[in-house]
Motif scaffolding. Structure first.
Motif, PDB file in Angstrom:
ATOM      1  N   PHE A 111     115.551 100.666  66.476  1.00  0.00           N
ATOM      2  CA  PHE A 111     116.516 100.840  65.394  1.00  0.00           C
ATOM      3  C   PHE A 111     117.914 100.516  65.910  1.00  0.00           C
ATOM      4  O   PHE A 111     118.253 100.854  67.040  1.00  0.00           O
ATOM      5  CB  PHE A 111     116.500 102.287  64.887  1.00  0.00           C
ATOM      6  CG  PHE A 111     115.182 102.704  64.292  1.00  0.00           C
ATOM      7  CD1 PHE A 111     114.907 102.506  62.951  1.00  0.00           C
ATOM      8  CD2 PHE A 111     114.212 103.307  65.083  1.00  0.00           C
ATOM      9  CE1 PHE A 111     113.693 102.888  62.405  1.00  0.00           C
ATOM     10  CE2 PHE A 111     112.988 103.695  64.555  1.00  0.00           C
ATOM     11  CZ  PHE A 111     112.730 103.482  63.207  1.00  0.00           C
ATOM     12  N   ASP A 112     118.720  99.891  65.068  1.00  0.00           N
ATOM     13  CA  ASP A 112     120.088  99.567  65.473  1.00  0.00           C
ATOM     14  C   ASP A 112     120.971 100.804  65.521  1.00  0.00           C
ATOM     15  O   ASP A 112     121.901 100.871  66.312  1.00  0.00           O
ATOM     16  CB  ASP A 112     120.688  98.537  64.507  1.00  0.00           C
ATOM     17  CG  ASP A 112     119.966  97.218  64.635  1.00  0.00           C
ATOM     18  OD1 ASP A 112     120.218  96.505  65.616  1.00  0.00           O
ATOM     19  OD2 ASP A 112     119.113  96.922  63.773  1.00  0.00           O
ATOM     20  N   GLU A 113     120.648 101.735  64.670  1.00  0.00           N
ATOM     21  CA  GLU A 113     121.399 102.990  64.665  1.00  0.00           C
ATOM     22  C   GLU A 113     120.496 104.061  64.061  1.00  0.00           C
ATOM     23  O   GLU A 113     119.673 103.784  63.194  1.00  0.00           O
ATOM     24  CB  GLU A 113     122.676 102.860  63.838  1.00  0.00           C
ATOM     25  CG  GLU A 113     123.506 104.099  63.849  1.00  0.00           C
ATOM     26  CD  GLU A 113     124.994 103.837  63.984  1.00  0.00           C
ATOM     27  OE1 GLU A 113     125.708 104.843  64.011  1.00  0.00           O
ATOM     28  OE2 GLU A 113     125.424 102.693  64.065  1.00  0.00           O
ATOM     29  N   ILE A 114     120.689 105.281  64.529  1.00  0.00           N
ATOM     30  CA  ILE A 114     119.929 106.415  64.017  1.00  0.00           C
ATOM     31  C   ILE A 114     120.919 107.533  63.729  1.00  0.00           C
ATOM     32  O   ILE A 114     121.749 107.867  64.579  1.00  0.00           O
ATOM     33  CB  ILE A 114     118.872 106.890  65.036  1.00  0.00           C
ATOM     34  CG1 ILE A 114     117.867 105.768  65.308  1.00  0.00           C
ATOM     35  CG2 ILE A 114     118.174 108.142  64.536  1.00  0.00           C
ATOM     36  CD1 ILE A 114     116.929 106.042  66.459  1.00  0.00           C
ATOM     37  N   THR A 115     120.830 108.074  62.539  1.00  0.00           N
ATOM     38  CA  THR A 115     121.743 109.133  62.128  1.00  0.00           C
ATOM     39  C   THR A 115     120.938 110.332  61.652  1.00  0.00           C
ATOM     40  O   THR A 115     120.043 110.189  60.825  1.00  0.00           O
ATOM     41  CB  THR A 115     122.661 108.632  60.983  1.00  0.00           C
ATOM     42  OG1 THR A 115     123.407 107.521  61.460  1.00  0.00           O
ATOM     43  CG2 THR A 115     123.602 109.710  60.532  1.00  0.00           C
ATOM     44  N   ALA A 116     121.269 111.500  62.185  1.00  0.00           N
ATOM     45  CA  ALA A 116     120.585 112.737  61.794  1.00  0.00           C
ATOM     46  C   ALA A 116     121.412 113.479  60.756  1.00  0.00           C
ATOM     47  O   ALA A 116     122.629 113.606  60.893  1.00  0.00           O
ATOM     48  CB  ALA A 116     120.375 113.628  63.005  1.00  0.00           C
ATOM     49  N   LEU A 117     120.739 113.957  59.714  1.00  0.00           N
ATOM     50  CA  LEU A 117     121.440 114.780  58.724  1.00  0.00           C
ATOM     51  C   LEU A 117     121.802 116.122  59.329  1.00  0.00           C
ATOM     52  O   LEU A 117     122.918 116.606  59.170  1.00  0.00           O
ATOM     53  CB  LEU A 117     120.571 114.991  57.481  1.00  0.00           C
ATOM     54  CG  LEU A 117     120.157 113.738  56.721  1.00  0.00           C
ATOM     55  CD1 LEU A 117     119.419 114.125  55.448  1.00  0.00           C
ATOM     56  CD2 LEU A 117     121.336 112.848  56.412  1.00  0.00           C
ATOM     57  N   ALA A 118     120.853 116.748  60.027  1.00  0.00           N
ATOM     58  CA  ALA A 118     121.095 118.019  60.713  1.00  0.00           C
ATOM     59  C   ALA A 118     121.582 117.669  62.112  1.00  0.00           C
ATOM     60  O   ALA A 118     120.808 117.551  63.046  1.00  0.00           O
ATOM     61  CB  ALA A 118     119.826 118.860  60.765  1.00  0.00           C
ATOM     62  N   ASP A 119     122.869 117.476  62.235  1.00  0.00           N
ATOM     63  CA  ASP A 119     123.447 116.991  63.492  1.00  0.00           C
ATOM     64  C   ASP A 119     123.900 118.101  64.430  1.00  0.00           C
ATOM     65  O   ASP A 119     124.676 117.871  65.339  1.00  0.00           O
ATOM     66  CB  ASP A 119     124.615 116.059  63.199  1.00  0.00           C
ATOM     67  CG  ASP A 119     125.763 116.780  62.515  1.00  0.00           C
ATOM     68  OD1 ASP A 119     125.603 117.959  62.148  1.00  0.00           O
ATOM     69  OD2 ASP A 119     126.824 116.155  62.348  1.00  0.00           O
ATOM     70  N   GLY A 120     123.419 119.308  64.201  1.00  0.00           N
ATOM     71  CA  GLY A 120     123.824 120.432  65.041  1.00  0.00           C
ATOM     72  C   GLY A 120     124.888 121.294  64.393  1.00  0.00           C
ATOM     73  O   GLY A 120     125.154 122.398  64.845  1.00  0.00           O
ATOM     74  N   THR A 121     125.504 120.797  63.329  1.00  0.00           N
ATOM     75  CA  THR A 121     126.522 121.580  62.642  1.00  0.00           C
ATOM     76  C   THR A 121     125.930 122.449  61.545  1.00  0.00           C
ATOM     77  O   THR A 121     126.594 123.345  61.051  1.00  0.00           O
ATOM     78  CB  THR A 121     127.614 120.678  62.031  1.00  0.00           C
ATOM     79  OG1 THR A 121     127.009 119.820  61.054  1.00  0.00           O
ATOM     80  CG2 THR A 121     128.299 119.842  63.097  1.00  0.00           C
ATOM     81  N   VAL A 122     124.684 122.152  61.158  1.00  0.00           N
ATOM     82  CA  VAL A 122     123.996 122.953  60.135  1.00  0.00           C
ATOM     83  C   VAL A 122     122.561 123.205  60.595  1.00  0.00           C
ATOM     84  O   VAL A 122     122.003 122.434  61.363  1.00  0.00           O
ATOM     85  CB  VAL A 122     123.977 122.260  58.748  1.00  0.00           C
ATOM     86  CG1 VAL A 122     125.368 122.101  58.190  1.00  0.00           C
ATOM     87  CG2 VAL A 122     123.271 120.928  58.802  1.00  0.00           C
ATOM     88  N   SER A 123     121.974 124.275  60.112  1.00  0.00           N
ATOM     89  CA  SER A 123     120.584 124.571  60.437  1.00  0.00           C
ATOM     90  C   SER A 123     119.668 123.606  59.696  1.00  0.00           C
ATOM     91  O   SER A 123     120.081 122.947  58.734  1.00  0.00           O
ATOM     92  CB  SER A 123     120.246 126.004  60.013  1.00  0.00           C
ATOM     93  OG  SER A 123     120.256 126.100  58.597  1.00  0.00           O
ATOM     94  N   THR A 124     118.428 123.546  60.117  1.00  0.00           N
ATOM     95  CA  THR A 124     117.453 122.700  59.431  1.00  0.00           C
ATOM     96  C   THR A 124     117.299 123.127  57.985  1.00  0.00           C
ATOM     97  O   THR A 124     117.265 122.293  57.071  1.00  0.00           O
ATOM     98  CB  THR A 124     116.098 122.750  60.159  1.00  0.00           C
ATOM     99  OG1 THR A 124     116.293 122.286  61.501  1.00  0.00           O
ATOM    100  CG2 THR A 124     115.070 121.891  59.474  1.00  0.00           C
ATOM    101  N   THR A 125     117.232 124.427  57.744  1.00  0.00           N
ATOM    102  CA  THR A 125     117.098 124.938  56.377  1.00  0.00           C
ATOM    103  C   THR A 125     118.281 124.504  55.522  1.00  0.00           C
ATOM    104  O   THR A 125     118.118 124.050  54.390  1.00  0.00           O
ATOM    105  CB  THR A 125     116.979 126.476  56.392  1.00  0.00           C
ATOM    106  OG1 THR A 125     115.852 126.834  57.180  1.00  0.00           O
ATOM    107  CG2 THR A 125     116.840 127.033  54.991  1.00  0.00           C
ATOM    108  N   GLU A 126     119.467 124.628  56.069  1.00  0.00           N
ATOM    109  CA  GLU A 126     120.684 124.222  55.347  1.00  0.00           C
ATOM    110  C   GLU A 126     120.691 122.712  55.116  1.00  0.00           C
ATOM    111  O   GLU A 126     121.078 122.231  54.052  1.00  0.00           O
ATOM    112  CB  GLU A 126     121.925 124.656  56.128  1.00  0.00           C
ATOM    113  CG  GLU A 126     123.228 124.388  55.429  1.00  0.00           C
ATOM    114  CD  GLU A 126     123.501 125.321  54.252  1.00  0.00           C
ATOM    115  OE1 GLU A 126     124.502 125.094  53.560  1.00  0.00           O
ATOM    116  OE2 GLU A 126     122.723 126.258  54.009  1.00  0.00           O
ATOM    117  N   ALA A 127     120.261 121.941  56.101  1.00  0.00           N
ATOM    118  CA  ALA A 127     120.219 120.485  55.957  1.00  0.00           C
ATOM    119  C   ALA A 127     119.253 120.074  54.852  1.00  0.00           C
ATOM    120  O   ALA A 127     119.537 119.150  54.088  1.00  0.00           O
ATOM    121  CB  ALA A 127     119.828 119.830  57.280  1.00  0.00           C
TER     122      ALA A 127
END
Length: 85
Positions: A44-60
């Motif tokens: 992949f050229d780039e990978i972006t996480a929605l849950a980037d450590g600033t929110v919990s998985t549940t919140e994400a």
């Protein structure tokens, strides 16, 4: 996304097609396994996480549409800057 993604899952197939046709492939995922990131970035050229450590998985999960818009906007800004600079 993690190393298992590359074992025949749909995102890996999309990345393979993109490479075959010389197109960039960006993955948006709920979470990304940091240990797998170097291997994933070979596909992949780039990978972006929605849950980037600033929110919990549940919140994400609850805020997925909003976080996807935010992360896509951040990525678009970075790509725009890199293409114009």
């Amino acid at each position: 996304l993690d190393a298992q993604t590359l074992e025949g899952k749909a995102p890996a197939g999309v990345a393979e097609l993109a490479r075959r046709f010389g197109k960039p492939c960006i993955a948006f995922a709920g979470r990304v396994d940091p240990a797998s990131l170097p291997l994933l970035l070979e596909h992949f050229d780039e990978i972006t996480a929605l849950a980037d450590g600033t929110v919990s998985t549940t919140e994400a999960i609850r805020r997925a549409p909003e976080l996807l818009r935010v992360r896509a906007g951040e990525l678009a800004s970075r790509w725009r800057s890199s293409l114009s600079g």
